[in-house]
Design a protein around this motif. Structure first.
Motif, mmCIF file in Angstrom:
data_model
loop_
_atom_site.group_PDB
_atom_site.id
_atom_site.type_symbol
_atom_site.label_atom_id
_atom_site.label_comp_id
_atom_site.label_asym_id
_atom_site.label_seq_id
_atom_site.Cartn_x
_atom_site.Cartn_y
_atom_site.Cartn_z
ATOM 1 N N CYS A 417 36.088 9.376 -17.201
ATOM 2 C CA CYS A 417 35.267 9.807 -18.249
ATOM 3 C C CYS A 417 34.734 8.688 -19.097
ATOM 4 C CB CYS A 417 36.146 10.925 -19.108
ATOM 5 S SG CYS A 417 35.563 10.934 -20.938
ATOM 6 N N HIS A 418 35.561 7.515 -19.290
ATOM 7 C CA HIS A 418 35.147 6.608 -20.073
ATOM 8 C C HIS A 418 34.173 5.730 -19.375
ATOM 9 C CE1 HIS A 418 35.253 2.587 -21.791
ATOM 10 N NE2 HIS A 418 35.587 2.078 -20.578
ATOM 11 N N ILE A 419 34.345 5.434 -18.083
ATOM 12 C CA ILE A 419 33.233 4.636 -17.205
ATOM 13 C C ILE A 419 31.998 5.126 -17.351
ATOM 14 C CG2 ILE A 419 32.947 3.691 -14.926
ATOM 15 C CD1 ILE A 419 35.717 2.951 -14.733
ATOM 16 N N ASN A 420 32.129 6.643 -16.652
ATOM 17 C CA ASN A 420 30.843 7.473 -16.721
ATOM 18 C C ASN A 420 30.014 7.525 -17.873
ATOM 19 O OD1 ASN A 420 31.154 7.767 -13.895
ATOM 20 N ND2 ASN A 420 32.040 9.700 -14.165
ATOM 21 N N ASN A 421 31.030 7.633 -19.286
ATOM 22 C CA ASN A 421 30.138 7.901 -20.403
ATOM 23 C C ASN A 421 29.610 6.635 -20.937
ATOM 24 O OD1 ASN A 421 29.910 9.584 -22.981
ATOM 25 N ND2 ASN A 421 30.871 7.799 -23.971
ATOM 26 N N GLN A 422 30.271 5.468 -20.788
ATOM 27 C CA GLN A 422 29.692 4.279 -21.124
ATOM 28 C C GLN A 422 28.308 3.853 -20.345
ATOM 29 O OE1 GLN A 422 31.495 0.462 -20.094
ATOM 30 N NE2 GLN A 422 31.542 -0.124 -22.243
ATOM 31 N N TYR A 423 28.434 4.264 -18.979
ATOM 32 C CA TYR A 423 27.375 3.908 -18.219
ATOM 33 C C TYR A 423 26.016 4.889 -18.664
ATOM 34 C CZ TYR A 423 24.264 3.702 -14.013
ATOM 35 O OH TYR A 423 23.192 3.766 -13.169
ATOM 36 N N ASN A 424 26.189 6.027 -18.797
ATOM 37 C CA ASN A 424 25.436 7.094 -19.083
ATOM 38 C C ASN A 424 24.954 6.918 -20.696
ATOM 39 O OD1 ASN A 424 25.630 8.615 -16.912
ATOM 40 N ND2 ASN A 424 27.243 9.891 -17.535
ATOM 41 N N THR A 425 25.683 6.320 -21.449
ATOM 42 C CA THR A 425 25.151 5.890 -22.712
ATOM 43 C C THR A 425 24.307 4.892 -22.514
ATOM 44 O OG1 THR A 425 27.171 6.626 -23.857
ATOM 45 C CG2 THR A 425 25.768 5.335 -25.179
ATOM 46 N N CYS A 426 24.364 3.599 -21.972
ATOM 47 C CA CYS A 426 23.494 2.681 -21.756
ATOM 48 C C CYS A 426 22.370 3.121 -20.951
ATOM 49 C CB CYS A 426 24.225 1.688 -21.012
ATOM 50 S SG CYS A 426 25.480 0.766 -21.622
ATOM 51 N N PHE A 427 22.309 3.910 -20.066
ATOM 52 C CA PHE A 427 21.256 4.500 -19.269
ATOM 53 C C PHE A 427 20.224 5.099 -20.062
ATOM 54 C CE2 PHE A 427 19.373 7.961 -16.788
ATOM 55 C CZ PHE A 427 18.802 7.197 -15.608
ATOM 56 N N TRP A 428 20.749 6.133 -21.017
ATOM 57 C CA TRP A 428 19.865 6.988 -21.600
ATOM 58 C C TRP A 428 19.126 6.102 -22.731
ATOM 59 C CZ3 TRP A 428 17.604 10.825 -19.665
ATOM 60 C CH2 TRP A 428 17.964 11.484 -18.699
ATOM 61 N N MET A 429 19.964 5.216 -23.578
ATOM 62 C CA MET A 429 19.376 4.220 -24.239
ATOM 63 C C MET A 429 18.156 3.547 -23.762
ATOM 64 S SD MET A 429 20.570 4.242 -27.259
ATOM 65 C CE MET A 429 21.899 4.918 -28.311
ATOM 66 N N LEU A 430 18.599 3.086 -22.706
ATOM 67 C CA LEU A 430 17.313 2.351 -21.660
ATOM 68 C C LEU A 430 16.083 3.395 -21.555
ATOM 69 C CD1 LEU A 430 19.318 0.384 -19.078
ATOM 70 C CD2 LEU A 430 17.934 -0.721 -21.100
ATOM 71 N N VAL A 431 16.477 4.490 -21.024
ATOM 72 C CA VAL A 431 15.299 5.509 -21.049
ATOM 73 C C VAL A 431 14.552 5.730 -22.377
ATOM 74 C CG1 VAL A 431 14.840 7.924 -20.589
ATOM 75 C CG2 VAL A 431 16.340 6.465 -18.903
ATOM 76 N N LYS A 432 15.165 6.005 -23.459
ATOM 77 C CA LYS A 432 14.708 6.287 -24.720
ATOM 78 C C LYS A 432 13.775 5.115 -25.093
ATOM 79 C CE LYS A 432 17.951 9.873 -25.774
ATOM 80 N NZ LYS A 432 19.243 10.177 -26.475
ATOM 81 N N SER A 433 14.107 3.766 -24.454
ATOM 82 C CA SER A 433 13.614 2.846 -24.941
ATOM 83 C C SER A 433 12.250 2.355 -24.488
ATOM 84 C CB SER A 433 14.364 1.394 -25.026
ATOM 85 O OG SER A 433 14.416 1.142 -23.675
ATOM 86 N N GLY A 434 11.943 3.278 -23.297
ATOM 87 C CA GLY A 434 10.726 3.357 -22.621
ATOM 88 C C GLY A 434 10.837 2.909 -21.145
ATOM 89 N N LYS A 435 11.793 2.850 -20.817
ATOM 90 C CA LYS A 435 12.147 2.237 -19.188
ATOM 91 C C LYS A 435 12.227 3.618 -18.478
ATOM 92 C CE LYS A 435 14.638 -1.900 -19.529
ATOM 93 N NZ LYS A 435 13.268 -2.950 -18.989
ATOM 94 N N SER A 436 11.733 3.612 -17.088
ATOM 95 C CA SER A 436 11.812 4.820 -16.289
ATOM 96 C C SER A 436 13.300 4.917 -15.827
ATOM 97 C CB SER A 436 11.055 4.558 -15.046
ATOM 98 O OG SER A 436 11.261 3.485 -14.254
ATOM 99 N N LYS A 437 13.547 5.893 -15.388
ATOM 100 C CA LYS A 437 15.154 6.122 -14.713
ATOM 101 C C LYS A 437 15.432 5.226 -13.833
ATOM 102 C CE LYS A 437 15.478 10.966 -16.073
ATOM 103 N NZ LYS A 437 15.568 12.261 -15.586
ATOM 104 N N SER A 438 14.413 4.884 -12.863
ATOM 105 C CA SER A 438 14.712 3.943 -11.940
ATOM 106 C C SER A 438 14.818 2.354 -12.407
ATOM 107 C CB SER A 438 13.366 3.897 -10.766
ATOM 108 O OG SER A 438 13.385 5.144 -10.140
#
Length: 519
Positions: A417-438
């Protein structure tokens, strides 16, 4: 999956693949159907609307899962036959059974109002299911003949029973009158006393309902000169037949011949003992902790279609938690559960005899009940969102021999839970900042926990631990105040409140504070 010292617990998972060339049948039945039909005031002996709802569920199952080519049902049961070459979920029995029963349940709850607009669904229906492993096409033929014979015998008996009750007999008196009667005697009773020719009753009642695949011709467009251009489209059809295991019925349907093969002879006298020899069920090891783990099917797509908040949708998580609470309230043998995202793990007490520890029964009932609650509670937690299609969950059972290993399993899920949540929080912050999912995936590839913390700080999240605790630690659901008595077991006479906590279950201190959970 997270890499951690707890991952060794995966070695306790047992493969349950149904090997080729066995044919796979999944049989579903309503749990406590008599009570459900009484509470919801179904017509006796047959409620046409209830039967049509079951038939619709079966139809939508075939439309959802192309590997299922035939189904037969009556009353509160349906059998689903997979094509001979199926590799559906790698033929893993627990996955196959749980997904089918979950989707069936989901449709049943979703479509209830279409058939019973004047009746409230008073409590969540649930179904049990099991795999039937047919060693050959001949065994499948015998099985189908057996189920249709059971349909006929049961319907004839129930028709007599309820006609007697409607005539003024008590149910006990009616049962006594019918005790030991044979087919011909029941036919005579219906005709002579009630003027009913059994053969004229609706086919659906007497013969059950078949759903199978077919092809229909569609006009897809017109050519320049107006000539229609046609294509064949796969569809399903509902039929009734007095002998679904007969050559004349089976061999006239090309879809059955193609995917399963043809019957070479008709079934003579049905040997129910022979058929039951194929109905074995594996039991879970005695004196072990049973964990039933439930996961959402294709949850990534489901969350996108329903526009869940990223990386965590609090209301969607609360919906999952409400289902877990309901499971503990419904099943006394479940002593603890832990959930995160689209998964929940339910721990059954070590000495549990629930469903005689039959794996398919336990898994299917709990997955079905969880699914039912999810659909019924949807509007309470997501009132602004329409449920656009029927969700489904899969489940599996794993046994752990000691309390220490069980605690390590739960610790593994919380680390994940912790590892996935930390990763997903970073991932969606990057996406919301303008980066593509890739691009976001490439940025995070190979990063460690400290690097992710630094990345989050760059987005203004200086303290990861300040994020909502439910997102970081998941949800633990258990009965409050469970303390062991002098014999070391929780008292059976106490009333407990089921509570949800978001806490560290990796540390031993949690279990020391709640000694009654695992006894």
């Amino acid at each position: 999956m997270a890499n951690s010292k707890y991952e060794y617990v995966k070695s306790f998972e047992v493969e349950d693949e149904i090997m080729f060339p066995n044919l796979i049948v999944v049989r579903i039945g309503d749990r406590h159907f008599q009570r459900f039909s009484e509470v919801h005031e179904f017509e006796k002996p047959n409620d046409e609307k209830a039967l049509k709802l079951m038939s619709l569920c079966a139809t939508l199952v075939l439309q959802e899962y192309p590997d299922i080519v035939f189904s037969f049902g009556f009353s509160d049961e349906y059998s689903f036959v997979f094509k001979q070459t199926t590799k559906f979920y790698q033929r893993r029995a627990s996955k196959v059974v749980s997904i089918i029963v979950s989707f069936f349940t989901s449709v049943y709850v979703t479509k209830w109002k279409e058939f019973f607009p004047e009746k409230e669904l008073k409590y969540p229906p649930s179904f049990h299911a099991r795999p039937i492993v047919c060693a050959s096409l001949e065994v499948l033929q015998e099985y189908l003949a057996w189920r249709q014979q059971h349909c006929h015998i049961t319907n004839q008996y129930n028709t007599c029973l309820w006609e007697l009750v409607k005539s003024g007999k008590t149910e006990k008196e009616a049962l006594e009158i019918l005790k030991g009667t044979q087919k011909q005697e029941r036919n005579e009773l219906l005709f002579q006393h009630f003027g009913i020719n059994y053969r004229t009753l609706p086919q659906m009642f007497r013969q059950g309902t078949c759903v199978l695949r077919t092809e229909v011709e569609d006009i897809v467009k017109y050519s320049e000169n107006g000539t229609p251009i046609k294509r064949m489209r796969r569809d399903t059809t509902t039929v009734h037949s007095k002998s679904i295991a007969g050559r004349s019925f089976w061999n006239e349907h090309q879809s059955l011949l193609k995917e399963l093969g043809g019957f070479t002879k008709d079934v003579g006298k049905i040997n129910s003992d022979y058929i039951r020899s194929f109905l074995f069920e594996s039991k879970l090891m005695a004196s072990t902790w049973i964990v039933i783990r439930i996961d959402g099917c294709h949850f990534h797509r489901f969350s996108e279609v329903h526009d869940f908040e990223k990386p965590n949708d609090e209301q969607a998580l609360n919906l999952m938690n409400s289902c877990a609470v309901a499971v503990l309230q419904e099943f006394p043998d479940v002593v603890f559960s832990y959930g995160v995202s689209d998964e929940y793990s339910f721990v059954l007490k070590k000495d549990s005899q629930f469903c005689q520890r039959k794996a398919s029964n336990i898994v299917s009932i709990m997955v079905s009940f969880f699914t039912s609650m999810y659909v019924m509670n949807w509007k309470a937690f997501l009132p602004q969102k329409e449920l656009k299609y029927c969700p489904a969950f899969d489940g599996r059972a794993v046994c752990y021999p000691s309390t220490e290993i069980l605690q390590d399993y739960l610790a593994w899920r919380q680390v994940d839970c912790h590892i996935n949540n930390q990763y997903n929080t970073c991932f969606w912050m990057l996406v919301k900042s303008g980066k593509s999912k890739s691009e976001a995936q490439r940025t995070l590839k190979g990063t460690q926990a400290q690097e992710k913390k630094e990345l989050l700080a760059w987005f203004g999240i200086d303290d990861y631990n300040a994020l909502p605790v439910m997102f970081r630690q998941g949800s633990s659901v258990f009965r409050d105040g469970m303390a062991p008595n002098e014999n070391g077991a929780a008292s059976k006479n106490r009333c407990y409140k089921v509570i949800i906590e978001h806490c560290n279950i990796i540390e031993q201190s949690f279990w020391e504070e709640h000694p009654g959970i695992l006894g």
